[in-house]
Every structure is written in structure tokens, then in C-alpha cells.
Write a protein that holds these residues in place. Structure first.
Motif, PDB file in Angstrom:
ATOM      1  N   ARG A   8     -22.582  25.696  22.555  1.00 56.86           N
ATOM      2  CA  ARG A   8     -22.180  25.189  23.865  1.00 56.86           C
ATOM      3  C   ARG A   8     -20.768  24.606  23.816  1.00 56.86           C
ATOM      4  O   ARG A   8     -19.993  24.763  24.772  1.00 56.86           O
ATOM      5  CB  ARG A   8     -23.170  24.133  24.335  1.00 56.86           C
ATOM      6  CG  ARG A   8     -24.544  24.716  24.679  1.00 56.86           C
ATOM      7  CD  ARG A   8     -25.527  23.647  25.076  1.00 56.86           C
ATOM      8  NE  ARG A   8     -26.807  24.235  25.471  1.00 56.86           N
ATOM      9  CZ  ARG A   8     -27.910  23.529  25.724  1.00 56.86           C
ATOM     10  NH1 ARG A   8     -27.868  22.206  25.639  1.00 56.86           N
ATOM     11  NH2 ARG A   8     -29.029  24.135  26.079  1.00 56.86           N
TER      12      ARG A   8
ATOM     13  N   GLU B 160     -18.436  27.526  23.912  1.00 59.77           N
ATOM     14  CA  GLU B 160     -18.318  28.075  25.260  1.00 59.77           C
ATOM     15  C   GLU B 160     -17.451  27.174  26.136  1.00 59.77           C
ATOM     16  O   GLU B 160     -16.633  27.665  26.937  1.00 59.77           O
ATOM     17  CB  GLU B 160     -19.707  28.241  25.875  1.00 59.77           C
ATOM     18  CG  GLU B 160     -20.558  29.319  25.211  1.00 59.77           C
ATOM     19  CD  GLU B 160     -21.957  29.379  25.789  1.00 59.77           C
ATOM     20  OE1 GLU B 160     -22.271  28.520  26.644  1.00 59.77           O
ATOM     21  OE2 GLU B 160     -22.728  30.270  25.387  1.00 59.77           O
TER      22      GLU B 160
ATOM     23  N   GLN C 232     -13.927  28.173  27.935  1.00 61.66           N
ATOM     24  CA  GLN C 232     -13.696  28.050  29.376  1.00 61.66           C
ATOM     25  C   GLN C 232     -12.391  27.305  29.677  1.00 61.66           C
ATOM     26  O   GLN C 232     -11.729  27.564  30.681  1.00 61.66           O
ATOM     27  CB  GLN C 232     -14.870  27.301  30.036  1.00 61.66           C
ATOM     28  CG  GLN C 232     -16.196  28.047  30.019  1.00 61.66           C
ATOM     29  CD  GLN C 232     -16.225  29.185  31.018  1.00 61.66           C
ATOM     30  OE1 GLN C 232     -15.481  29.197  31.993  1.00 61.66           O
ATOM     31  NE2 GLN C 232     -17.074  30.180  30.766  1.00 61.66           N
TER      32      GLN C 232
ATOM     33  N   ARG D 117     -20.671  37.423  27.839  1.00 57.90           N
ATOM     34  CA  ARG D 117     -21.994  36.887  28.169  1.00 57.90           C
ATOM     35  C   ARG D 117     -21.923  35.843  29.268  1.00 57.90           C
ATOM     36  O   ARG D 117     -22.800  35.764  30.136  1.00 57.90           O
ATOM     37  CB  ARG D 117     -22.631  36.298  26.914  1.00 57.90           C
ATOM     38  CG  ARG D 117     -24.099  35.881  27.134  1.00 57.90           C
ATOM     39  CD  ARG D 117     -24.733  35.283  25.905  1.00 57.90           C
ATOM     40  NE  ARG D 117     -24.196  33.953  25.621  1.00 57.90           N
ATOM     41  CZ  ARG D 117     -23.428  33.648  24.605  1.00 57.90           C
ATOM     42  NH1 ARG D 117     -23.049  34.597  23.754  1.00 57.90           N
ATOM     43  NH2 ARG D 117     -22.986  32.415  24.418  1.00 57.90           N
ATOM     44  N   THR D 118     -20.884  35.033  29.249  1.00 58.58           N
ATOM     45  CA  THR D 118     -20.755  33.958  30.244  1.00 58.58           C
ATOM     46  C   THR D 118     -20.056  34.398  31.518  1.00 58.58           C
ATOM     47  O   THR D 118     -20.018  33.646  32.496  1.00 58.58           O
ATOM     48  CB  THR D 118     -19.979  32.777  29.642  1.00 58.58           C
ATOM     49  OG1 THR D 118     -18.673  33.222  29.242  1.00 58.58           O
ATOM     50  CG2 THR D 118     -20.714  32.204  28.443  1.00 58.58           C
TER      51      THR D 118
END
Length: 644
Positions: A396, A399, A403, A454-455
Motif C-alpha cells: 500500500r 501504491e 500515485q 492494476r490501480t
């Protein structure tokens, strides 16, 4: 109906009361009729008076057998009759007639004198009295006549009143009969309506019972549908969560709960290549395959897509692993769907509950174990361990860092040169994305690109790369192209064409200088939609290149369907080209195929002069690799002399 019955009953009661009143009045009238017999009393009085006169005449004539005692008796009778004239209604009648009152008074006085003198009355005196007594006979007769006339009037009036009462009585009796008949009719009608109402009520009751049963059946069906998967008829996620929470609840008496999560290996590819109908049939076959494993209280669910779950009570880790191996073995056996034989595997993540475990926590642990098993490869098993939690936190964090990479200016576009095999002159550059994190350092694309895909962050990254590379390429000489890779996720974005057009417009780059590289895997699934997007991109004026040809789901049909301008030979074929005749033959075939299809051929991963010589000899048009140059930032491109 009730109001009508109430009115009839009230009328009946009133009429009955009034009849009682009429009957009483009729009795009074009859009594009055019986009372009004005064003429008879007057007549009797006149008759007794005449008899006394006759007896007195016989006494005056000296007729034998007539004595004073008999006269006394007859006189007393007459006096009694005269007294009756002074009583009751007769007295009122006489008093109302002055003439009668005078006659009766004179007769009373005369009889009173006779009564006083009777003891000493001689025949001669009797003869002297006879004319006086006889003189009153006509007067008394007149009184009797008037009395008779008065009685007749009274009797006629009484008769008229009785007739009137009789008519009223008859009318009321008839009315009561009609009311009774109406009441009987209303009662019969009321009973008929009650029977109909009872029949309707019975029918409504039966219909209500039927509707209730149907509603209960529908409720059961709705409840079943709400808690079961429509495709496999297995319990769904809702029932899975409810049952898992129940088993983890301390009052259930269950010491341990083992949760096994299954994710089918390669199902997406089967669904994309063979169609959703085959995919649905395969899911049903998998469900039928794993159901027999259920022995005691195991709960087998389909959570969605190709993910299944099994909940078992009181299993330790070894028993749960044995159960998972059995599942993997069962699922791995070939499936026969129609005329096709399909093989598929599964990965299993296992989590064992501990004291005071919660459903969400146990599910998260099993999900982490499944993620670890999928990382290990098809058919792998994994039991949750605490370190997986830290891995999840790291995932996480990774990710989140990704971002924020664009906003923090951590992303760069590097450019690797592409040259002509004939002249070694630069003919283009491939734009490659690089990420340099302040803490993680240089992050390889193989690590962050899959996460971005994936995100969904790949769309933002792709747009930024497109705009940055086009802006840089616009500064180059007109014969230098820029090649940009497109992710399969980007090709499914509705904004792709708009992003490409905007990048070209902002940079003022000629569309003919833009080359988009895609892998053949993007043609799987909804190929019609993908082909439409590719056609629209071609219409803009850009060229298309198939990247990594020969390493994936290569299909010669795709070369015919898709308007590719260039084929890119993967570096995996070039690594053995100098030592393997098979590798050389494959590359030679691919190059020849591309030339026959009038496509530009480019080989990537060329690292040695020997490899370069082979590709030149085979007729490959362009070369890319470390032999020519490594990817570098835009600031280092001046060495190539490409700027106008």
C-alpha cells in the motif's frame, strides 16, 4: 340492510302498541254501548206504573183477590223504578229535558201521596185517584219514547265509533301482516346476503391462504436468491460473511475456523479467448468438482468472478493444508466443455482463526495468504503468517508513493535510439518511463508498471508520457520518429484517442512521426472494440507497431486483421541467434514474414556486433539495443545530433 331491518322492527313495535290502544278503545266503546240502555229502564218504569194503575183500578172496583198488600208491593216496585230514573246517565238525560223533569217530578209527588195514603185508602178514594194516575201515563210514555230515541242516537254513534275502530284495527292488522311479510323477506334476503358473504369470505380466506403460501414461497425463494450465486447455486458472499461471523462468535462453541480462499489460475485467459459462455460452464464444472469435498459442516461459497471460499470448523494447519491439496488436485483434473478439453489450476490461501478473531480480519489474512500463493505460481498453497501484514503495508505504501510520483516530479522519460541497419543512422527513439524515488531509489519498470495497471494509474502515466515525449520529439529533425508503448489498460480507456490527439496538438508534432507500440495480448477479449480503437488511431495518421512478436499469443491472423506498420522482434530470440540454428531460423522466418507483409522489421536487444551482422544479413530494417545506445534522458540526446 341493517337499517332497513331496524326501521321495519320499529314500525312493527309502534303498530303493535297502536293496535293495543285501538283494542282498548274498542272495549271502551262496547262498554259504553252496553251502558246506554236507558230507554229500557224508562219503559220498565212506565210498564210498572201502568200495572200499578191497573191493579189500583181492580181494587177500586172491589174485585176479589186484590188487597192492599199487593198494592203495596206493586207501588214499591214503581217507586223503585222511579228512583232508577234519578241515577246515572238517565238522571242526566231527564235533567237536561225540563218537560221530562216536570213530568217525573209530578209522578214522584203523586206516588209519594199514594204511598202515604195507601194504608187508609178505600176503594172509593182509589177510584178518585185513578183519573190523576191515568193522566200521567201519556206523559211517561212520551218520556219513554224520547228516551228510546236518545238511546238509538247513542247506539248509532257507538256503532259508528266501533266501525271506525274496526277499520283502523283491520288496517293496522293488514299493515302488521305486510310488515311481517316484509320483515320475513328482509330476513330471507339478509340470510341470502349472509350466505353469499360467507361464501365470498370463504373464497377470500382460501385465496388469502394461497397468497400467504405463495408469499412465503416467494420469500423463501428471494432469501435463497439473496444468499446464493445464480450461476453455480453455491452460497454467495453475503451468506459467506454471515456464516463466518456466526462461527467466529464465541457462543457457537467452535474452537477454530479454517478459511480457504481459492483463485483459479488462467481463468481470465480462458474467458477472453474462448468466450464467457465457456467461462461460465467452467465455473459450474469447478463448483460441481469441489462440492463433494464437503463432509461435515464445511461451507463452500463463490465470492465472485473466479474466486471461491471454503469454511471448515475445528481444523488445524496441517488438516487445512491437506484439504487445500485435495482442492488443488480436484480442480487440476481436465474439464470437458463441449468438444474442448480445458485444464485449469488454482491457488489457495489459508487462514486459521484464533481467539477473538473477527470475520473481516480472518478474511484479510486469507486474502494475504492467497496473494502470497499466487506470487509463488500456479497450484501453490500458502498459510497466513504475520509478516504478510507488513508486506501488505509495504504494498500500500508503494501504491501511495506511485500515485504521488507525478506530482512530486519523480518520473522521467528516457529515450533509447533506433537505427537503420544499413547506415546506422538514428531513425527514431523509443520513449521509456523511469521512476526515481527519493527513498526507494531507481524503481524498475517491471515493478511499478504492473501496479500502475492494476490501480488504473497507468492512464495518467500514459497521458503524461505521451505529452512529454511528443513535446520532446517536436524539437527533433523531421525524419526522426518517437515510439511510445501503450498498455493494454490504456487501450480500454475511452479517453485514449483524445489523449493522443491532444498530445499531438499541444506539441505540434506531425502524426506521421508518432509510432505506438502494443503487445499482441491486447487483441484478446473484446477484439472488435480494440480493432475499432486501433483503426481510429490509424485514421489520425500515426503508425502502429507490434511489440514482442512471437513471445505471447502470436497469431498470423492478427497480422492480417490489424493494420500494423512495424514488427518488433523480441530480444529473447536474439540472445541465441549466434549459437542456435533454431533461433536463427525463427528470426529469419519472422523477418521474411514481415517483409512479405510490407512491414518494417526492427530487432530489440542487440548487444553485440555479431548479432547486428546477423540481423543485417537477414534483412532486418532497424536495430535497437545496448550496442547502439542505452536509454538516456532528453538532456543527453544532443550527442546524437537529432535536434533541428
Amino acid at each position: 340492510m341493517r337499517k332497513a331491518l331496524a326501521v321495519v322492527v320499529c314500525c312493527f313495535i309502534l303498530a303493535t302498541g297502536y293496535i293495543a290502544y285501538v283494542i282498548a278503545e274498542r272495549q271502551n266503546a262496547l262498554q259504553k254501548f252496553a251502558r246506554y240502555n236507558d230507554s229500557w229502564a224508562v219503559s220498565q218504569t212506565v210498564g210498572e206504573y201502568v200495572r200499578f194503575e191497573s191493579l189500583l183500578a181492580e181494587y177500586a172496583l172491589g174485585i176479589e183477590g186484590i188487597d192492599k198488600d199487593e198494592l203495596r208491593l206493586r207501588l214499591d216496585i214503581v217507586l223503585g223504578r222511579m228512583n232508577s230514573l234519578r241515577e246515572g246517565s238517565l238522571a242526566a238525560f231527564i235533567d237536561a229535558k225540563p218537560d221530562m223533569r216536570k213530568v217525573i217530578g209530578e209522578v214522584d209527588q203523586l206516588l209519594g201521596d199514594v204511598d202515604k195514603r195507601l194504608e187508609d185508602l178505600s176503594p172509593a178514594e182509589a177510584r178518585a185517584l185513578l183519573p190523576v194516575i191515568s193522566g200521567h201515563v201519556p206523559q211517561l210514555t212520551s218520556v219513554a219514547a224520547e228516551s228510546v230515541a236518545n238511546d238509538v242516537e247513542i247506539i248509532d254513534a257507538a256503532h259508528a265509533e266501533v266501525r271506525k275502530l274496526h277499520i283502523i284495527y283491520t288496517g293496522l292488522a293488514g299493515g302488521l301482516i305486510l310488515c311481517g311479510m316484509a320483515l320475513i323477506f328482509l330476513l330471507l334476503r339478509h340470510n341470502q346476503l349472509l350466505d353469499r358473504a360467507q361464501t365470498k369470505l370463504t373464497l377470500l380466506t382460501e385465496e388469502l391462504q394461497t397468497a400467504t403460501l405463495e408469499l412465503q414461497s416467494n420469500n423463501l425463494r428471494l432469501e435463497y436468491d439473496a444468499y446464493h450465486d445464480a450461476l453455480t447455486n453455491l452460497p454467495n458472499r453475503a451468506l459467506f460473511r454471515r456464516e463466518l461471523m456466526r462461527r467466529l462468535d464465541p457462543p457457537s462453541g467452535i474452537d477454530k475456523v479454517a478459511l480457504l480462499l481459492l483463485d483459479l489460475d488462467g481463468f481470465k485467459e480462458i474467458n477472453d479467448t474462448l468466450g464467457h459462455d465457456v467461462g461460465d460452464s467452467l465455473l459450474q464444472a469447478v463448483a460441481a468438482r469441489i462440492l463433494p469435498i464437503r463432509k461435515n459442516h464445511e461451507l463452500i461459497c463463490r465470492l465472485g468472478g473466479d474466486e471461491f471460499a471454503l469454511v471448515a470448523d475445528n481444523l488445524d494447519e496441517d488438516q487445512a493444508l491437506d484439504l487445500a491439496r485435495c482442492l488443488v488436485e480436484r480442480i487440476a483434473s481436465p474439464y470437458h466443455i463441449g468438444d474442448m478439453e480445458i485444464k485449469i489450476g488454482t491457488c489457495v490461501g489459508i487462514a486459521i482463526s484464533h481467539r477473538q478473531s473477527h470475520a473481516d480480519e480472518l478474511l484479510k489474512h486469507a486474502d494475504l495468504a492467497l496473494y502470497e500463493a499466487k506470487r509463488a505460481g500456479a497450484g501453490s498453497l500458502s498459510v497466513y503468517r504475520p509478516y504478510m501484514q507488513s508486506q501488505l503495508a509495504e504494498k500500500r505504501s508503494f501504491e501511495a508513493d506511485l500515485q504521488a510520483a507525478l506530482q512530486n516530479n519523480e518520473m522521467d522519460v528516457f529515450y533509447q535510439p533506433q537505427v537503420s541497419t544499413e547506415t546506422r543512422a538514428v531513425c527514431g527513439f523509443e520513449a521509456l518511463l523511469r521512476w526515481t524515488h527519493p527513498v526507494r531509489g531507481r524503481v524498475p519498470p517491471a515493478e511499478f508498471i504492473p501496479v500502475a495497471e492494476r490501480t488504473g494509474f497507468i492512464n495518467a502515466l500514459g497521458k503524461w508520457v505521451m505529452e512529454t515525449a511528443c513535446k520532446e520529439a517536436a524539437l527533433w529533425k523531421p525524419n526522426i520518429k518517437i515510439a511510445i508503448n501503450l498498455s493494454p489498460v490504456q487501450l480500454h480507456s475511452s479517453n485514449l484517442i483524445q489523449n493522443v490527439v491532444e498530445a499531438l496538438e499541444k506539441s505540434n508534432l506531425d502524426p506521421a512521426r508518432l509510432e505506438l507500440e502494443i503487445t499482441e495480448s491486447v487483441l484478446l477479449g473484446n477484439s472488435d472494440q480494440t480493432l475499432a480503437i486501433l483503426d481510429n488511431l490509424k485514421a489520425v495518421g500515426i503508425s502502429m507497431a507490434m511489440d514482442d512478436f512471437g513471445t505471447g499469443y502470436s497469431s498470423l491472423g492478427n497480422l492480417r486483421r490489424v493494420p500494423f506498420d512495424k514488427l518488433k522482434i523480441d530480444q529473447s530470440f536474439l540472445s541465441d541467434i549466434t549459437s542456435s540454428q533454431d533461433a536463427l531460423a525463427i528470426v529469419e522466418f519472422v523477418v521474411g514474414l514481415g517483409r512479405k507483409l510490407r512491414m518494417t522489421m526492427i530487432a530489440e536487444g542487440v548487444e553485440t556486433e555479431e548479432q547486428f551482422a546477423h540481423m543485417r544479413q537477414l534483412g532486418c530494417d532497424q536495430i535497437q539495443g545496448y550496442l547502439i545506445g542505452k536509454p538516456v534522458p532528453a538532456s543527453e540526446l544532443t550527442a546524437y545530433g537529432i535536434y533541428a
